[in-house]
Design an enzyme around this catalytic site. Structure first.
Site, PDB file in Angstrom:
ATOM      1  N   GLY A 161       2.382   7.440   3.166  1.00  0.00           N
ATOM      2  CA  GLY A 161       2.069   6.569   4.195  1.00  0.00           C
ATOM      3  C   GLY A 161       0.901   6.381   4.871  1.00  0.00           C
ATOM      4  O   GLY A 161      -0.094   5.945   4.562  1.00  0.00           O
ATOM      5  N   GLU A 168       1.764  -0.002  10.117  1.00  0.00           N
ATOM      6  CA  GLU A 168       0.546  -0.363  10.467  1.00  0.00           C
ATOM      7  C   GLU A 168      -0.249   0.713  11.115  1.00  0.00           C
ATOM      8  O   GLU A 168      -1.113   0.488  11.890  1.00  0.00           O
ATOM      9  CB  GLU A 168       0.403  -1.847  11.261  1.00  0.00           C
ATOM     10  CG  GLU A 168      -0.815  -2.604  11.133  1.00  0.00           C
ATOM     11  CD  GLU A 168      -0.776  -3.702  10.254  1.00  0.00           C
ATOM     12  OE1 GLU A 168       0.140  -3.965   9.648  1.00  0.00           O
ATOM     13  OE2 GLU A 168      -1.770  -4.247   9.968  1.00  0.00           O
ATOM     14  N   LEU A 213       0.812  -1.229   0.130  1.00  0.00           N
ATOM     15  CA  LEU A 213       0.040   0.009   0.124  1.00  0.00           C
ATOM     16  C   LEU A 213       0.875   1.227   0.005  1.00  0.00           C
ATOM     17  O   LEU A 213       0.871   2.164  -0.709  1.00  0.00           O
ATOM     18  CB  LEU A 213      -0.888   0.157   1.054  1.00  0.00           C
ATOM     19  CG  LEU A 213      -1.787   1.254   1.260  1.00  0.00           C
ATOM     20  CD1 LEU A 213      -2.961   1.155   0.317  1.00  0.00           C
ATOM     21  CD2 LEU A 213      -2.557   1.071   2.591  1.00  0.00           C
TER      22      LEU A 213
HETATM   23  C1  FAD Z   1      10.033  -1.686   8.859  1.00  0.00           C
HETATM   24  C2  FAD Z   1       8.677  -1.084   7.940  1.00  0.00           C
HETATM   25  C3  FAD Z   1       8.000  -2.131   7.559  1.00  0.00           C
HETATM   26  C4  FAD Z   1       6.564  -1.851   6.572  1.00  0.00           C
HETATM   27  N1  FAD Z   1       5.960  -2.767   6.058  1.00  0.00           N
HETATM   28  C5  FAD Z   1       4.897  -2.056   5.112  1.00  0.00           C
HETATM   29  C6  FAD Z   1       4.460  -3.101   4.295  1.00  0.00           C
HETATM   30  O1  FAD Z   1       4.378  -4.318   4.201  1.00  0.00           O
HETATM   31  N2  FAD Z   1       3.093  -2.624   3.721  1.00  0.00           N
HETATM   32  C7  FAD Z   1       2.783  -1.276   3.592  1.00  0.00           C
HETATM   33  O2  FAD Z   1       2.171  -0.911   2.458  1.00  0.00           O
HETATM   34  N3  FAD Z   1       3.580  -0.451   4.279  1.00  0.00           N
HETATM   35  C8  FAD Z   1       4.473  -0.754   4.917  1.00  0.00           C
HETATM   36  N4  FAD Z   1       5.285   0.144   5.836  1.00  0.00           N
HETATM   37  C9  FAD Z   1       5.103   1.594   5.707  1.00  0.00           C
HETATM   38  C10 FAD Z   1       4.438   2.189   7.112  1.00  0.00           C
HETATM   39  O3  FAD Z   1       3.126   1.717   7.183  1.00  0.00           O
HETATM   40  C11 FAD Z   1       4.493   3.607   6.977  1.00  0.00           C
HETATM   41  O4  FAD Z   1       6.083   4.004   6.877  1.00  0.00           O
HETATM   42  C12 FAD Z   1       3.476   4.213   7.909  1.00  0.00           C
HETATM   43  O5  FAD Z   1       2.279   4.170   7.669  1.00  0.00           O
HETATM   44  C13 FAD Z   1       3.966   5.799   7.946  1.00  0.00           C
HETATM   45  O6  FAD Z   1       3.827   6.570   6.673  1.00  0.00           O
HETATM   46  P1  FAD Z   1       5.250   7.427   5.885  1.00  0.00           P
HETATM   47  O7  FAD Z   1       6.445   6.552   6.567  1.00  0.00           O
HETATM   48  O8  FAD Z   1       4.881   7.931   4.688  1.00  0.00           O
HETATM   49  O9  FAD Z   1       5.064   8.459   7.089  1.00  0.00           O
HETATM   50  P2  FAD Z   1       4.276   9.824   6.862  1.00  0.00           P
HETATM   51  O10 FAD Z   1       2.770   9.539   6.542  1.00  0.00           O
HETATM   52  O11 FAD Z   1       5.007  10.841   5.963  1.00  0.00           O
HETATM   53  O12 FAD Z   1       4.419  10.279   8.351  1.00  0.00           O
HETATM   54  C14 FAD Z   1       5.502  11.241   8.937  1.00  0.00           C
HETATM   55  C15 FAD Z   1       4.702  11.645  10.321  1.00  0.00           C
HETATM   56  O13 FAD Z   1       3.971  12.319  10.123  1.00  0.00           O
HETATM   57  C16 FAD Z   1       2.895  12.063  10.961  1.00  0.00           C
HETATM   58  N5  FAD Z   1       1.520  12.353  10.304  1.00  0.00           N
HETATM   59  C17 FAD Z   1       1.143  12.160   9.135  1.00  0.00           C
HETATM   60  N6  FAD Z   1      -0.098  12.292   8.972  1.00  0.00           N
HETATM   61  C18 FAD Z   1      -0.635  13.148  10.202  1.00  0.00           C
HETATM   62  C19 FAD Z   1      -1.750  13.793  10.495  1.00  0.00           C
HETATM   63  N7  FAD Z   1      -2.855  13.578   9.608  1.00  0.00           N
HETATM   64  N8  FAD Z   1      -1.949  14.093  11.922  1.00  0.00           N
HETATM   65  C20 FAD Z   1      -0.702  14.048  12.716  1.00  0.00           C
HETATM   66  N9  FAD Z   1       0.590  13.596  12.287  1.00  0.00           N
HETATM   67  C21 FAD Z   1       0.650  13.085  11.117  1.00  0.00           C
HETATM   68  C22 FAD Z   1       3.041  10.572  11.118  1.00  0.00           C
HETATM   69  O14 FAD Z   1       2.527  10.216  12.208  1.00  0.00           O
HETATM   70  C23 FAD Z   1       4.677  10.586  11.384  1.00  0.00           C
HETATM   71  O15 FAD Z   1       5.115  10.887  12.432  1.00  0.00           O
HETATM   72  C24 FAD Z   1       6.427  -0.407   6.472  1.00  0.00           C
HETATM   73  C25 FAD Z   1       7.270   0.472   7.431  1.00  0.00           C
HETATM   74  C26 FAD Z   1       8.473   0.079   7.844  1.00  0.00           C
HETATM   75  C27 FAD Z   1       9.373   1.271   8.382  1.00  0.00           C
END
Ligand code: FAD
Length: 391
Positions: free
Chosen positions: A141, A372, A135
């Site tokens: 993310g 997640e 996803l």
């Molecule tokens: C080891 C690992 C395994 C993973 N495995 C998978 C997988 O198998 N499949 C998959 O699809 N994804 C996977 N992910 C992705 C993971 O789900 C995302 O990293 C996570 O959802 C956060 O998204 P982002 O990294 O884009 O951070 P961002 O969305 O850019 O967020 C950055 C920061 O901003 C904050 N933030 C964002 N929006 C808001 C809001 N509206 N209000 C307040 N704060 C906010 C977040 O909480 C975070 O602190 C994995 C990630 C890691 C690190």
């Protein structure tokens, strides 16, 4: 089973036979097959291929797929207990199980009979290895509905273009569930596709060099005009986002359990160290500050476990439990972070050494607050639900 039995006995919660079997199977496997190699896999970043294959043979890659479809047919409570047991020994293996079980459950819920025969049946028979849930993207993310990977209809099938990022077990999965934009902006323009390993145009990117959970094979997936036959669309066109969300509540209980398992492992190491290590002529356990730390950890881990149990039981009654699954994931992952940090401190200098298990657990625990759904996203879900209920 010592920990689970203690917790359940104190609560008077009876386990069903299926729950007991899956929990015991997971714990036995963790002890005999996972424990010995966990530190080495972490050090070398080696994906646990043989272990995952064996877990597939035991039914743990398809725990919540009904038995009529060849899965283990356990409920969310059984799943939670199994995840906790695996994570106590190897968090990397546990997260591979989490994403594989998520993908399998989605296939079981949304695939047609022909799609189940083609992918779910060989998967539950262990012929496809793990599965991935794709996803997240480089550009989004938390705001997954903003994804930009596209699937264009080309008259006789679909053409996927774009990239996914952070995909757990992406280089090893037999199939990927890929969410891509088929229509307009927003959640309603997203559809879900099954992409088989080795499909031309699917390029597996380099493995991430991660802080923790280093053996879980996290990669980017690139789709370079990747052509898919029409019947690789899962569910209705435009239903992809709803499909992604349909299993995420249960997924959050799994990550809560994974966090608790990590925390329990760190706590056990800390307790043993507090008894064995002497300072100023006394075991560390004799100091009141050590006792307070141990008491806080025990209470927080039990509270996390009870929140996870509540969420799992609600899911098992058919309740969506959006707030409860988010509370369980939020509290358990943050409690695990506090527990591993305190246990590193309790170990003194040894806690900072790669030779000490709490050093790995400290790194492994950090990501549970990120994947997640981040802690912030869980708080948004909880607040949205409580404001909706109180309106
Ligand atoms: C080891 C690992 C395994 C993973 N495995 C998978 C997988 O198998 N499949 C998959 O699809 N994804 C996977 N992910 C992705 C993971 O789900 C995302 O990293 C996570 O959802 C956060 O998204 P982002 O990294 O884009 O951070 P961002 O969305 O850019 O967020 C950055 C920061 O901003 C904050 N933030 C964002 N929006 C808001 C809001 N509206 N209000 C307040 N704060 C906010 C977040 O909480 C975070 O602190 C994995 C990630 C890691 C690190």
């Amino acid at each position: 089973m010592a920990t689970i039995e203690r917790k359940l006995a104190r609560l008077g919660v009876p386990l069903t036979e299926e729950q007991l079997i899956i929990a015991t199977t997971a714990r036995t496997f963790a002890t005999w097959r996972l424990a010995a190699g966990a530190a080495e896999r972490d050090r070398d970043g080696t994906f646990p291929s043989a272990e995952i294959h064996a877990l597939g043979d035991l039914g743990l890659l398809a725990m919540k797929v009904p038995s009529e479809e060849g899965g283990a047919g356990t409920d969310n409570v059984g799943y939670m207990l199994a995840m906790e047991a695996i994570a106590e020994t190897c968090a990397s293996t546990a997260v591979v199980l989490a994403s594989s079980n998520l993908a399998a459950k989605i296939l079981s819920m949304h695939a047609s009979a022909a799609q189940k025969a083609r992918w779910l049946r060989p998967y539950v028979e262990g012929k496809l290895g793990p599965a991935s849930f794709a996803l997240s993207e480089p550009g989004c993310g938390s705001d997954a509905a903003a994804l930009t990977t596209t699937a264009r209809w080309a008259g006789d099938g679909w053409v996927l273009s774009g990239s996914k990022m952070w995909i757990t077990s992406g280089a090893h999965a037999g199939f990927h569930l890929v969410f891509a934009r088929t229509d307009g902006a927003g959640a309603g323009g997203i559809s879900c596709f099954v992409v088989e390993r080795g499909t031309p145009g699917l390029v597996v990117g380099k493995e991430e060099d991660k802080m923790g959970q280093r053996a879980s094979g996290t990669v980017a997936l690139h789709f370079d005009d990747c052509r898919l036959p029409h019947d690789h669309l899962l569910g209705e066109r435009g239903a992809g986002y709803a499909i992604a969300l349909s299993a995420l509540g249960a997924g959050r209980v799994g990550i809560a359990a994974l966090s608790i398992g990590l925390g329990e492992a760190a706590f056990a190491a800390g307790l043993a160290h507090a008894r064995d290590r002497h300072a100023f002529g006394r075991p560390l356990a004799d100091f009141q500050n050590t006792q307070f730390v141990l008491a806080d950890c025990r209470g927080e881990l039990d509270a996390a476990w009870l929140l996870a149990l509540r969420a799992a039981r609600l899911l098992d009654t058919g309740d969506k439990a959006a707030a409860e699954t988010s509370m369980a994931k939020l509290f358990a992952s943050e409690a695990a972070g506090r527990v591993v940090d305190r246990m590193v401190q309790l170990h003194g200098g040894m806690g900072y050494s790669r030779e000490c298990i709490v050093e790995r657990l400290y790194r492994d625990a950090r990501v549970t607050r990120i994947y997640e759904g981040t802690s912030e996203v869980q708080r948004l879900v909880i607040a949205r639900e409580l404001l909706r209920e109180s309106a």
